[in-house]
Design a protein around this motif. Structure first.
Motif, short mmCIF file in Angstrom:
data_model
loop_
_atom_site.label_atom_id
_atom_site.label_comp_id
_atom_site.label_asym_id
_atom_site.label_seq_id
_atom_site.Cartn_x
_atom_site.Cartn_y
_atom_site.Cartn_z
N ALA A 623 0.87 -1.18 0.00
CA ALA A 623 0.00 0.00 0.00
C ALA A 623 0.90 1.22 0.00
O ALA A 623 1.96 1.22 0.61
CB ALA A 623 -0.89 -0.01 1.23
N ARG A 624 0.46 2.22 -0.71
CA ARG A 624 1.23 3.47 -0.68
C ARG A 624 0.81 4.28 0.52
O ARG A 624 -0.39 4.44 0.78
CB ARG A 624 0.96 4.27 -1.95
N LEU A 625 1.78 4.76 1.25
CA LEU A 625 1.47 5.59 2.41
C LEU A 625 1.16 7.00 1.90
O LEU A 625 1.76 7.47 0.93
CB LEU A 625 2.65 5.58 3.37
N ARG A 626 0.23 7.65 2.57
CA ARG A 626 -0.13 9.02 2.18
C ARG A 626 1.02 9.94 2.61
O ARG A 626 1.29 10.08 3.79
CB ARG A 626 -1.44 9.43 2.83
N THR A 627 1.69 10.52 1.63
CA THR A 627 2.97 11.19 1.89
C THR A 627 2.86 12.71 1.80
O THR A 627 2.33 13.24 0.82
CB THR A 627 4.02 10.69 0.87
N ASN A 666 -3.59 17.46 13.92
CA ASN A 666 -4.46 16.42 13.35
C ASN A 666 -3.91 15.91 12.02
O ASN A 666 -4.63 15.65 11.06
CB ASN A 666 -5.89 16.97 13.18
N LEU A 667 -2.59 15.76 11.97
CA LEU A 667 -1.93 15.40 10.71
C LEU A 667 -2.22 13.96 10.30
O LEU A 667 -2.19 13.64 9.11
CB LEU A 667 -0.42 15.62 10.85
N ASN A 668 -2.50 13.09 11.29
CA ASN A 668 -2.74 11.68 10.96
C ASN A 668 -3.98 11.50 10.08
O ASN A 668 -4.10 10.51 9.38
CB ASN A 668 -2.90 10.85 12.24
N ALA A 669 -4.89 12.48 10.12
CA ALA A 669 -6.10 12.36 9.31
C ALA A 669 -5.75 12.41 7.82
O ALA A 669 -6.46 11.87 6.99
CB ALA A 669 -7.07 13.48 9.66
N ARG A 670 -4.66 13.05 7.50
CA ARG A 670 -4.35 13.26 6.08
C ARG A 670 -3.09 12.54 5.62
O ARG A 670 -2.93 12.27 4.44
CB ARG A 670 -4.21 14.77 5.86
N PHE A 718 1.72 13.55 15.81
CA PHE A 718 1.57 12.76 14.57
C PHE A 718 2.31 11.43 14.69
O PHE A 718 1.77 10.37 14.38
CB PHE A 718 2.12 13.59 13.40
N VAL A 719 3.54 11.47 15.19
CA VAL A 719 4.33 10.24 15.31
C VAL A 719 3.74 9.35 16.40
O VAL A 719 3.53 8.15 16.19
CB VAL A 719 5.82 10.56 15.59
N GLU A 720 3.43 9.94 17.54
CA GLU A 720 2.92 9.12 18.66
C GLU A 720 1.62 8.41 18.30
O GLU A 720 1.36 7.31 18.77
CB GLU A 720 2.74 9.99 19.91
#
Ligand SMILES: [Zn+2]
Length: 866
Positions: A623-627, A666-670, A718-720
């Motif tokens: 799967a491609r990670l959303r970068t 809220n970076l994990n959402a995107r 985001f990392v946590e």
């Protein structure tokens, strides 16, 4: 005139030539034609305070001059990166223009006289013209050159004095009036937008080339940018001029203009005559400037003979007298006032701002204007044309000598040849390297039968580069191990090493991870020169139960991206099954519509190998990670631009992320992955610009970037919460410090005498069973440029840190310069550090440097896939 006198064309030409020689061009028909001056056309004198002529207007002016004059031909080489015309303007006498193809053939033969008899060479020299190329404003904020070019062209086509006529008759002038059209337009528009504000005279806050910014002058070896392709065609393939000058600007507080030659140290393997030629042209430039009463002219200082492989520094290795001028900056078109006590020298052979033999007439200080730059550059450009015109035969004879002597040196020297064997880790990257060498005008041979070299048997089809060819010096620098010079020229008075101008090596094969075998003697065999690029078209072999794509090939990542774009499922092998011919990191897929697979194979060069069964275990779905790729202002970050280009070259989707978005959290959402390009902690934070000498430009508030405390908190969260932060090069320091990682930078706080490694290739061991290193060899080379290396700080959870790439215990250096090897010995070069549910990947070296380090691209690619 012809009709009235009723004379034949031959006599007519003779008459015109006689008139030309007498300097009475006024009576010839073309001189009566009206030539529009730049002042008339632009409505102001070029270089006037606070005025910049924009590229589109300059393009139109050249079109007009071409119409009005019979001494000029304008060629549009094609669109720039962002679609603006890239021009080559050829200026010469009408009769030279009329036989341009013939003169180009002669020039090609002079540049590579292998096999020509002395008599043939003499007749070529008699018939040929000196070919001189000059290019302007490669660095778009260094605006003087492009503003000067229309005036230089106008002078050449409108003046009728003896000197001008001699230039036109004897020289074919290849003028590249703007090396970076996109940047010129950006700078002109930014300047006009900020005129009259606090930001007047600043550089644009973003890169002034879409991908490369200032680094567009670091691309003459790898030729990644479209502008570079045009320049390579002009300089390395179609013309090969005898001299080339690139006109730049430098800082505003030293000499007013640097002219050739370079200072110490010298990069090896060019023909020695080249360095004499640079002194010869440079002396005439300096002389003409002094004669015109220009003060502050410096030569043989400040710019070393060992620089990067940008245009003016690589051309000497093509046997072209490659030079640069560097004018003191104003604030774009805004004058700069300089106090006498603000003027200073530089470390390289100009220790103080005082008179010296290479700087006999210091400029006293005062107002410095764009018009001053235009005038100086015009005189220096003219001087090169003038001396070549006065010495046409010498210039051409020296071109023959350089080519012959380099060929002879290559034939006698060791190594005599480089073999690019078929057994490559990444076969397609090796082909890419060969095609790039061909674009540089290097002759590549292919064995039509198998041959022995020593005890090694190379099969038919093997590629070989003989050093017995004119571009021997270039080949030696690109393919052979190169150690930077450690001498009094490269040490300060206290013994501290002096930073090279760029990386300490530019060994293409090492950067690309391509194996080349140096042979002391040219092997016996049957070798045929390649006459076209090697096609890179993969094929889909006979259908089976599925297909395998070789995970060692960089191009397989592009293929996978194209397949995923079409919704085709791809799996990756983690544990090769017994009896199954595959490696960890190879990609597999089920049979899919043949037309799609064939198109992907053809586009990427990757072969789809048939499988008689698909592995059911030891694989995972790709799967491609959303970068997201972080971008900042403050002039932009070239490493970010090159990373964008790399991702686009390999069809990785990405989103550019800027501070405002990061700070919102809220970076994990995107995103799944955020990449921080190589950068310093200070500039990433956007704090304490005083750390940069308090000289940060004043930008409108919307263009002052910086992550700040909020940005750091957002990244931490985001990392946590499971995100992956990839920190490239020095951005690792930011991640270590700001995210509180249990890692220490082993190269920090070392004095240059203790540890120094300015852009060198280093040996590493790679754990290629780790998914981040899938497809990599177990041993390889990385480009290290004064970057961090890692030590894991003891803690109760050492297992959260995984070392992917490590430096060996000794003999770390391959090419370049390394002082204090012990600092790196056994240290980690790339680590993955777990933090909460996510991780931070620190890649201390330059894994994707300028889209050149193909050998380590996969370490970044793997981080973008699951
Ligand atoms: Zn420059």
């Amino acid at each position: 005139m012809r009709q009235r006198l009723k004379i034949g064309p031959a006599f007519d030409r003779l008459l015109i030539l006689t008139l030309l020689a007498l300097g009475t061009l006024v009576s010839s028909p073309e001189a009566q034609q009206k030539i529009t001056s730049p002042r008339e056309y632009f409505g102001f004198e070029l270089g006037t305070d606070r005025k910049i002529a924009r590229w589109d207007r300059i393009v139109d002016y050249f079109a007009l001059l071409e119409k009005e004059s019979d001494k000029m031909k304008v060629l549009n080489m094609g669109p720039s990166t962002e679609g603006h015309p890239f021009l080559l303007v050829i200026i010469t006498a009408p009769r030279n223009l009329a036989s341009l193809d013939r003169l180009r053939e002669i020039n090609a033969r002079i540049s590579d006289p292998r096999g020509a008899s002395d008599a043939e060479i003499e007749s070529l020299i008699a018939e040929g013209r000196a070919v001189i190329c000059q290019s302007m404003s490669l660095h778009a904020t260094e605006i003087g050159g492009t503003q000067m070019a229309p005036e230089l062209a106008f002078d050449l086509v409108s003046r009728s004095d003896e000197e001008t006529v001699r230039i036109l008759n004897n020289v074919i002038f290849l003028l590249i009036p703007c090396f970076n059209p996109d940047g010129q337009i950006m700078v002109a528009d930014w300047y006009n937008r900020t005129l009259g504000t606090e930001s007047e005279g600043t550089s644009p806050p973003w890169l002034y080339h879409k991908y490369a910014g200032h680094d567009n002058n670091r691309d003459a070896d790898f030729i990644n940018l479209v502008e570079s392709v045009y320049a390579a065609k002009i300089l390395f393939r179609e013309w090969i001029p005898q001299a080339y000058v690139d006109h730049h600007h430098m800082g505003g507080y030293g000499a007013r203009l640097y002219v050739p030659p370079y200072s110490e140290p010298l990069r090896p393997y060019a023909d020695p005559l080249i360095w004499r030629e640079l002194s010869w042209y440079g002396a005439h430039m300096a002389y003409r400037l002094e004669e015109a009463g220009k003060s502050g002219i410096l030569n043989a200082a400040q710019f070393p003979g060992w620089g990067h492989f940008g245009w003016h520094w690589i051309t000497p290795f093509h046997n072209i007298a490659g030079m640069l001028t560097e004018s003191a900056n104003a604030n774009l078109a805004t004058p700069l006032y300089v106090h006498p006590e603000q003027l200073r020298g530089s470390t390289l052979q100009f220790p103080e701002y005082e008179a010296q033999t290479t700087f006999p007439n210091p400029w006293p200080g005062g107002w410095w204007k764009l018009r001053d730059i235009v005038e100086q550059q015009k005189i220096s450009s003219w001087a090169v044309l003038d001396i070549a015109a006065r010495n046409r035969e010498t210039v051409l004879r020296n071109a023959v000598l350089k080519a012959k002597r380099q060929t002879e040196r290559g034939a006698k020297g060791k190594p005599a040849a480089y073999v690019i064997p078929p057994w490559q880790h990444d076969r397609l990257t090796a082909i890419k390297m060969i095609n790039t060498l061909r674009l540089s005008g290097i002759e590549i041979l292919q064995a039509s039968k198998e041959f022995f070299a020593g005890r090694v048997l190379y099969p038919a089809g093997t590629f070989l580069v003989s050093l017995a060819q004119p571009k021997m010096g270039l080949i030696r620098n690109l393919l052979g191990r190169t150690l930077y010079t450690d001498s009094p020229w490269t040490r300060d008075r206290d013994g501290s090493p002096l930073r090279p101008y760029d990386t300490a090596t530019h060994t293409m094969a090492e950067f690309m991870g391509v194996r080349v075998d140096a042979l002391d003697e040219m092997p016996d065999g049957s070798f045929v020169p390649l006459t076209a690029d090697i096609p890179m078209k993969g094929k889909v072999e006979s259908p089976g139960a599925g297909y395998l794509l070789d995970g060692r090939l960089n191009a397989s990542f592009k293929a996978v991206n194209l397949l995923l774009d079409r919704g085709i499922s791809v799996r990756r092998i983690d544990t090769p099954l017994p009896g199954f011919e595959a490696r960890a990191g190879d990609f597999v897929l089920a049979p899919e519509p043949a037309a799609i697979l064939a198109a992907v194979a053809e586009k990427t060069g990757v072969d789809f190998r048939p499988l008689d069964r698909l592995p059911g275990q030891g694989v995972h779905e790709v799967a491609r990670l959303r970068t997201g790729l972080y971008q900042r202002y403050w002039g932009g970050n070239a490493d970010e631009g090159w990373t964008r280009l790399l991702l686009e070259q390999f069809s990785f989707p990405y989103i550019t992320v800027m501070d405002a978005e990061i700070k919102k959290g809220n970076l994990n959402a995107r995103y799944d992955v955020l990449i921080l390009p190589h950068d310093t902690t200070n500039i990433l934070m956007g704090e304490s610009p005083e750390a940069y000498g308090g000289r940060m430009p004043i930008y409108p508030s919307e263009y002052r970037s910086g992550l700040g405390k909020e940005g750091v908190e957002a990244l931490q969260s985001f990392v946590e919460k499971g995100g992956t932060l990839v920190a490239l090069g020095d951005a690792s320091n930011f991640a270590i410090e700001k995210l509180g990682l249990n890692v220490r930078n082993a190269t920090a706080q070392a004095s240059p005498k203790e540890f120094f490694c300015p852009g060198s290739t280093l040996k590493v061991a790679i754990n290629n069973t780790h998914p981040l290193a899938y497809g990599m060899p177990a041993e390889g080379l990385v480009l290290f440029w004064s970057n961090p290396a890692f030590e894991i700080i003891p803690s109760a959870h050492n297992e959260r840190c995984e070392t992917v790439v490590r430096y060996p215990e000794r003999d770390v250096l391959q090419s370049g310069w390394l002082i204090g090897e012990k600092r790196l010995a056994k240290k980690a070069a790339m680590v993955s550090v777990g933090l909460g549910k996510g991780r931070t990947i620190l890649i201390g070296f330059r894994t994707q440097h300028r889209c050149q380090t193909h050998g380590t691209f996969k370490l970044l690619f793997n981080a973008l896939l699951r």
